[in-house]
Design an enzyme around this catalytic site. Sequence first.
Site, PDB file in Angstrom:
ATOM      1  CG  MET A  30      -1.903  -1.201   1.138  1.00 29.26           C
ATOM      2  SD  MET A  30      -3.450  -0.941   2.001  1.00 29.26           S
ATOM      3  CE  MET A  30      -2.885  -0.654   3.651  1.00 29.26           C
ATOM      4  N   GLY A  36      11.052  -2.910   5.503  1.00 25.45           N
ATOM      5  CA  GLY A  36      10.303  -4.163   5.457  1.00 25.45           C
ATOM      6  C   GLY A  36       9.909  -4.461   4.009  1.00 25.45           C
ATOM      7  CG  HIS A  37       6.984  -2.067   2.079  1.00 25.60           C
ATOM      8  ND1 HIS A  37       6.823  -0.948   2.862  1.00 25.60           N
ATOM      9  CD2 HIS A  37       5.798  -2.706   2.104  1.00 25.60           C
ATOM     10  CE1 HIS A  37       5.596  -0.902   3.327  1.00 25.60           C
ATOM     11  NE2 HIS A  37       4.944  -1.961   2.887  1.00 25.60           N
ATOM     12  CD  GLN A 153      -1.879  -8.898   4.204  1.00 25.97           C
ATOM     13  OE1 GLN A 153      -2.765  -8.060   4.299  1.00 25.97           O
ATOM     14  NE2 GLN A 153      -0.647  -8.565   3.875  1.00 25.97           N
ATOM     15  CG  LEU A 184      10.884  -1.664  10.012  1.00 27.81           C
ATOM     16  CD1 LEU A 184      11.716  -1.651   8.724  1.00 27.81           C
ATOM     17  CD2 LEU A 184      11.105  -0.370  10.772  1.00 27.81           C
ATOM     18  CB  SER A 185       4.028  -0.699  10.816  1.00 28.31           C
ATOM     19  OG  SER A 185       2.765  -0.195  10.430  1.00 28.31           O
TER      20      SER A 185
HETATM   21  O1  PAF Z   1      -0.189  -5.796   3.510  1.00 30.48           O
HETATM   22  C1  PAF Z   1      -0.612  -4.869   2.780  1.00 30.48           C
HETATM   23  O2  PAF Z   1       0.042  -3.848   2.576  1.00 30.48           O
HETATM   24  C2  PAF Z   1      -1.993  -4.995   2.144  1.00 30.48           C
HETATM   25  O3  PAF Z   1      -2.887  -5.639   2.993  1.00 30.48           O
HETATM   26  C3  PAF Z   1      -1.960  -5.650   0.761  1.00 30.48           C
HETATM   27  C4  PAF Z   1      -1.494  -7.097   0.842  1.00 30.48           C
HETATM   28  C5  PAF Z   1      -1.052  -4.872  -0.163  1.00 30.48           C
HETATM   29  C6  PAF Z   1      -3.364  -5.666   0.143  1.00 30.48           C
HETATM   30  O4  PAF Z   1      -3.860  -4.378  -0.019  1.00 30.48           O
END
Ligand code: PAF
Length: 279
Positions: A30, A36-37, A153, A184-185
Amino acid sequence: MQIFKTRRELQQFALGARRSGKSIALVPTMGFLHEGHTSLMDIARSKADIVIVSIFVNPKQFAPTEDFDRYPRDFEGDRAKCEAHGVDVIFAPEISDMYDGNSSTWVEETILSQPLCGASRPTFYRGVTTVVAKLFLLAQPDYAVFGLKDAQQCFVIQRMVRDLDFPVEIIPAPLVRDADGLALSSRNRYLSDDERRRALSIHQSLLKAKERIIREKSSANAIAEAVASVTAAGGRVDYIEILDCDTMTAPNSETRRVILAAAAFFGTTRLIDNEIFEL
Ligand code: PAF
């Protein structure tokens, strides 16, 4: 690096890449990307010929009372991070392109999505599975990488892939922490310095509880102690629970791997964290 703004562009590109024998790894995000990403991008890069990162703040996974409008966004910063990590394609659609005004189809997992965040945010996971299913059909990935900070998730998406026969391998990636231990968020940026310092109690309490559960072979006292510590640090605990990772129900004699998961508010910010371990 190419940037696609529409579903059509992405799907045509992905189908063409598949036809020419290239493998694709997808990192759904998102945006407001952090380390983290980028760790997910690095894993994706090591797996496939083409790495696609989607950046889409998905309205379908936010309840009307949640932070959709103020969710942090920084497309230029995200673009630079993707470029630096060798991403081939960013997919950043508008809401109006991603969802037709009268879209009425949902993808819903109905068991693993029920406890923990699913209990507190009852419409969250069906929003996630719906958008991730669409992303899989658009990006045609061989691999999709998801961080284990959002472990539930990850389990829900693995179940969706199994149940609906998506030809994609889900790669769960290790949770990444700041030097002080905070997971991290993108939402960490909402925290004041004082809230951030007090929020460290979540991870500290989980680590202590994990040790005690392994030592005592029982979780009730360890969890009560963790709830008390986070509360004493000024947090409002949403849940701290231990569940079997495969069933997302209470562990029993068959259980091998458990998730000790926590969600707590510091100020108005809801943070989640977990420890996954063998019993
Ligand atoms: O983890 C996230 O950032 C969101 O839930 C995702 C998997 C991109 C779905 O919108």
